[in-house]
Design a protein around this motif. Structure first.
Motif, PDB file in Angstrom:
ATOM      1  N   SER A  64       0.827  -1.218   0.000  1.00 21.12           N
ATOM      2  CA  SER A  64       0.000   0.000   0.000  1.00 21.12           C
ATOM      3  C   SER A  64       0.858   1.264   0.000  1.00 21.12           C
ATOM      4  CB  SER A  64      -0.950   0.005   1.209  1.00 21.12           C
ATOM      5  OG  SER A  64      -1.826  -1.102   1.168  1.00 21.12           O
ATOM      6  N   VAL A  65       1.907   1.238  -0.809  1.00 22.30           N
ATOM      7  CA  VAL A  65       2.787   2.395  -0.961  1.00 22.30           C
ATOM      8  C   VAL A  65       2.535   3.019  -2.340  1.00 22.30           C
ATOM      9  CG1 VAL A  65       5.181   3.175  -1.166  1.00 22.30           C
ATOM     10  CG2 VAL A  65       4.563   1.473   0.560  1.00 22.30           C
ATOM     11  N   ALA A  66       2.239   4.305  -2.362  1.00 23.79           N
ATOM     12  CA  ALA A  66       1.997   4.985  -3.636  1.00 23.79           C
ATOM     13  C   ALA A  66       3.294   5.103  -4.428  1.00 23.79           C
ATOM     14  CB  ALA A  66       1.413   6.375  -3.384  1.00 23.79           C
ATOM     15  N   ALA A  67       3.278   4.611  -5.658  1.00 28.00           N
ATOM     16  CA  ALA A  67       4.466   4.687  -6.523  1.00 28.00           C
ATOM     17  C   ALA A  67       4.027   5.004  -7.942  1.00 28.00           C
ATOM     18  CB  ALA A  67       5.242   3.375  -6.470  1.00 28.00           C
ATOM     19  N   PRO A  68       3.285   6.097  -8.150  1.00 27.37           N
ATOM     20  CA  PRO A  68       2.730   6.392  -9.485  1.00 27.37           C
ATOM     21  C   PRO A  68       3.765   6.662 -10.561  1.00 27.37           C
ATOM     22  CG  PRO A  68       2.444   8.265  -8.001  1.00 27.37           C
ATOM     23  CD  PRO A  68       2.900   7.115  -7.158  1.00 27.37           C
ATOM     24  N   THR A  69       4.903   7.267 -10.191  1.00 29.54           N
ATOM     25  CA  THR A  69       5.928   7.537 -11.202  1.00 29.54           C
ATOM     26  C   THR A  69       6.510   6.234 -11.719  1.00 29.54           C
ATOM     27  OG1 THR A  69       6.472   9.605 -10.064  1.00 29.54           O
ATOM     28  CG2 THR A  69       8.048   8.804 -11.686  1.00 29.54           C
ATOM     29  N   ILE A  70       6.774   5.325 -10.812  1.00 26.62           N
ATOM     30  CA  ILE A  70       7.315   4.019 -11.186  1.00 26.62           C
ATOM     31  C   ILE A  70       6.283   3.238 -11.995  1.00 26.62           C
ATOM     32  CG2 ILE A  70       8.291   1.856 -10.305  1.00 26.62           C
ATOM     33  CD1 ILE A  70       9.127   3.458  -7.784  1.00 26.62           C
ATOM     34  N   ALA A  71       5.022   3.296 -11.560  1.00 31.59           N
ATOM     35  CA  ALA A  71       3.955   2.589 -12.269  1.00 31.59           C
ATOM     36  C   ALA A  71       3.750   3.166 -13.669  1.00 31.59           C
ATOM     37  CB  ALA A  71       2.653   2.672 -11.473  1.00 31.59           C
ATOM     38  N   SER A  72       3.861   4.488 -13.799  1.00 34.44           N
ATOM     39  CA  SER A  72       3.660   5.110 -15.115  1.00 34.44           C
ATOM     40  C   SER A  72       4.761   4.705 -16.089  1.00 34.44           C
ATOM     41  CB  SER A  72       3.597   6.632 -14.983  1.00 34.44           C
ATOM     42  OG  SER A  72       4.851   7.175 -14.617  1.00 34.44           O
ATOM     43  N   SER A  73       5.966   4.515 -15.571  1.00 33.64           N
ATOM     44  CA  SER A  73       7.054   4.086 -16.450  1.00 33.64           C
ATOM     45  C   SER A  73       6.820   2.651 -16.931  1.00 33.64           C
ATOM     46  CB  SER A  73       8.403   4.187 -15.724  1.00 33.64           C
ATOM     47  OG  SER A  73       8.504   3.232 -14.679  1.00 33.64           O
ATOM     48  N   LEU A  74       6.227   1.834 -16.052  1.00 31.45           N
ATOM     49  CA  LEU A  74       5.906   0.455 -16.432  1.00 31.45           C
ATOM     50  C   LEU A  74       4.779   0.445 -17.462  1.00 31.45           C
ATOM     51  CD1 LEU A  74       6.509  -2.558 -15.850  1.00 31.45           C
ATOM     52  CD2 LEU A  74       4.695  -2.471 -14.132  1.00 31.45           C
ATOM     53  N   ASP A  75       3.763   1.270 -17.229  1.00 32.36           N
ATOM     54  CA  ASP A  75       2.657   1.362 -18.186  1.00 32.36           C
ATOM     55  C   ASP A  75       3.160   1.845 -19.551  1.00 32.36           C
ATOM     56  OD1 ASP A  75       0.783   0.518 -16.351  1.00 32.36           O
ATOM     57  OD2 ASP A  75       0.198   2.544 -15.745  1.00 32.36           O
ATOM     58  N   ALA A  76       4.114   2.783 -19.527  1.00 31.21           N
ATOM     59  CA  ALA A  76       4.667   3.293 -20.782  1.00 31.21           C
ATOM     60  C   ALA A  76       5.345   2.167 -21.560  1.00 31.21           C
ATOM     61  CB  ALA A  76       5.661   4.420 -20.504  1.00 31.21           C
ATOM     62  N   ARG A  77       5.996   1.267 -20.855  1.00 29.82           N
ATOM     63  CA  ARG A  77       6.626   0.123 -21.516  1.00 29.82           C
ATOM     64  C   ARG A  77       5.567  -0.801 -22.115  1.00 29.82           C
ATOM     65  NH1 ARG A  77      12.236  -1.915 -18.870  1.00 29.82           N
ATOM     66  NH2 ARG A  77      13.187   0.122 -18.548  1.00 29.82           N
ATOM     67  N   PHE A  78       4.505  -1.055 -21.337  1.00 31.17           N
ATOM     68  CA  PHE A  78       3.431  -1.902 -21.852  1.00 31.17           C
ATOM     69  C   PHE A  78       2.836  -1.308 -23.131  1.00 31.17           C
ATOM     70  CE2 PHE A  78       2.492  -3.324 -17.222  1.00 31.17           C
ATOM     71  CZ  PHE A  78       3.465  -4.310 -17.302  1.00 31.17           C
ATOM     72  N   LEU A  79       2.583   0.005 -23.093  1.00 31.21           N
ATOM     73  CA  LEU A  79       1.994   0.672 -24.255  1.00 31.21           C
ATOM     74  C   LEU A  79       2.953   0.676 -25.444  1.00 31.21           C
ATOM     75  CD1 LEU A  79       0.220   3.642 -22.469  1.00 31.21           C
ATOM     76  CD2 LEU A  79      -0.897   1.943 -23.923  1.00 31.21           C
ATOM     77  N   SER A  80       4.245   0.802 -25.156  1.00 28.31           N
ATOM     78  CA  SER A  80       5.213   0.783 -26.261  1.00 28.31           C
ATOM     79  C   SER A  80       5.194  -0.557 -26.978  1.00 28.31           C
ATOM     80  CB  SER A  80       6.629   1.073 -25.739  1.00 28.31           C
ATOM     81  OG  SER A  80       7.211  -0.062 -25.114  1.00 28.31           O
ATOM     82  N   GLY A  81       4.834  -1.608 -26.232  1.00 30.17           N
ATOM     83  CA  GLY A  81       4.783  -2.941 -26.825  1.00 30.17           C
ATOM     84  C   GLY A  81       3.642  -3.114 -27.819  1.00 30.17           C
ATOM     85  N   LEU A  82       2.669  -2.210 -27.785  1.00 29.64           N
ATOM     86  CA  LEU A  82       1.526  -2.285 -28.696  1.00 29.64           C
ATOM     87  C   LEU A  82       1.839  -1.526 -29.995  1.00 29.64           C
ATOM     88  CD1 LEU A  82      -1.318  -1.574 -26.105  1.00 29.64           C
ATOM     89  CD2 LEU A  82      -0.437  -3.798 -26.847  1.00 29.64           C
ATOM     90  N   LYS A  83       2.979  -1.794 -30.560  1.00 35.09           N
ATOM     91  CA  LYS A  83       3.459  -1.037 -31.729  1.00 35.09           C
ATOM     92  C   LYS A  83       2.454  -1.044 -32.882  1.00 35.09           C
ATOM     93  CE  LYS A  83       6.341   1.108 -34.502  1.00 35.09           C
ATOM     94  NZ  LYS A  83       6.655   2.546 -34.354  1.00 35.09           N
ATOM     95  N   ASP A  84       1.980  -2.214 -33.271  1.00 34.91           N
ATOM     96  CA  ASP A  84       1.062  -2.300 -34.400  1.00 34.91           C
ATOM     97  C   ASP A  84      -0.236  -1.547 -34.109  1.00 34.91           C
ATOM     98  OD1 ASP A  84       2.917  -3.836 -35.725  1.00 34.91           O
ATOM     99  OD2 ASP A  84       1.989  -5.755 -35.198  1.00 34.91           O
TER     100      ASP A  84
END
Length: 270
Positions: A64-84
């Protein structure tokens, strides 16, 4: 590209001095030996990962520790994977006028560059604050009694996050070993205050220009949330009690309370 090399090289001489800023300057300077232009422009914009970021965000959620900056960087990687998918989406939204969204932006380039430097540093403080809070929470859970200032000193000796910034972190925990958050250390708080206008300008310009800046945006949201003495979470608690009878606490008296929100609302409407 040459300007980017200069900017990052200069930034690496100040408060942003770090391994990552240094290698970024190096990367911008490498020309493509298989064609024209710079190599970084030929690299596929699809990020790989080893799982460290995913594990970190999972731990943050578990503790239960807020880590939005770290989470946003992970989400950015996930989204980058959706290249097509992104390529097709770009076609859809280009026809909706998004291709011209930059044309009405008036920018003072010199100020923008300095603003980005300041915004990057402020965002970096938030990112490290989240990471240190996560480590502290795990240390408490496991009874490790970790010294956060010492960890900062060790990291400076050689790892991917090594930076002169870690000296500041060590001094912050030397001043107060029980520091609740790096943001409230007097020195870091002063630096945030000095840079927040530039930070807001960069994030606002990016939003208005249709440019995704997940790290800076989530860091700013974290800062703005953390610095507030009262949040709209009271409405969330009321909603939870309405639909699930989860109860809520009050600001003016002790105890847990439940309200028949639906019944009262219907009576008022009638």
């Amino acid at each position: 590209m040459m300007n980017s090399i200069v900017y990052f090289t200069e930034w690496n001489k100040g408060e942003l001095l770090s391994f990552l800023v240094e290698i970024t300057a190096d990367i911008f300077g490498i020309k493509d030996d298989k064609g024209e232009g710079y190599l970084v422009d030929k690299v596929l914009d699809k990020t790989g990962m080893k799982g460290t970021g995913k594990w970190t965000v999972q731990q943050a959620a578990d503790l239960s520790v807020a880590a939005p900056t770290i989470a946003s960087s992970l989400d950015a990687r996930f989204l980058s994977g959706l290249k097509d998918e992104r390529v097709e989406a770009a076609k859809v939204f280009k026809t909706g006028g998004f291709g011209d969204i930059l044309t009405d932006q008036v920018v003072d380039k010199k100020q923008l560059i300095d603003d980005v430097r300041k915004a990057l540093y402020a965002s970096k403080i938030c990112s490290y604050a989240q990471g240190m809070n996560l480590i502290r929470a795990k240390s408490i859970e496991k009874g490790w009694d970790l010294k956060l200032g010492e960890l900062a000193r060790i990291w400076k000796g050689g790892c991917i996050i090594r930076a002169v910034f870690l000296d500041r972190i060590k001094k912050a925990y030397d001043r107060n070993p029980d520091l609740a958050n790096l943001l409230v250390d007097p020195e870091f708080a002063k630096e945030i205050i000095e840079r927040q206008s530039a930070w807001r300008r960069v994030v606002s310009l990016a939003i208005n220009s249709g440019i995704s800046t997940p790290g800076m945006s989530s860091s700013l949201a974290y800062f703005d949330t953390y610095r507030r003495g009262r949040l709209p979470a009271n409405l969330v608690q009321a909603q939870r009690d309405y639909f699930g009878a989860h109860t809520y606490e009050r600001v003016d008296m002790e105890g847990s309370f439940h309200t028949e929100w639906f019944k009262i609302a219907r009576q008022l409407k009638n």
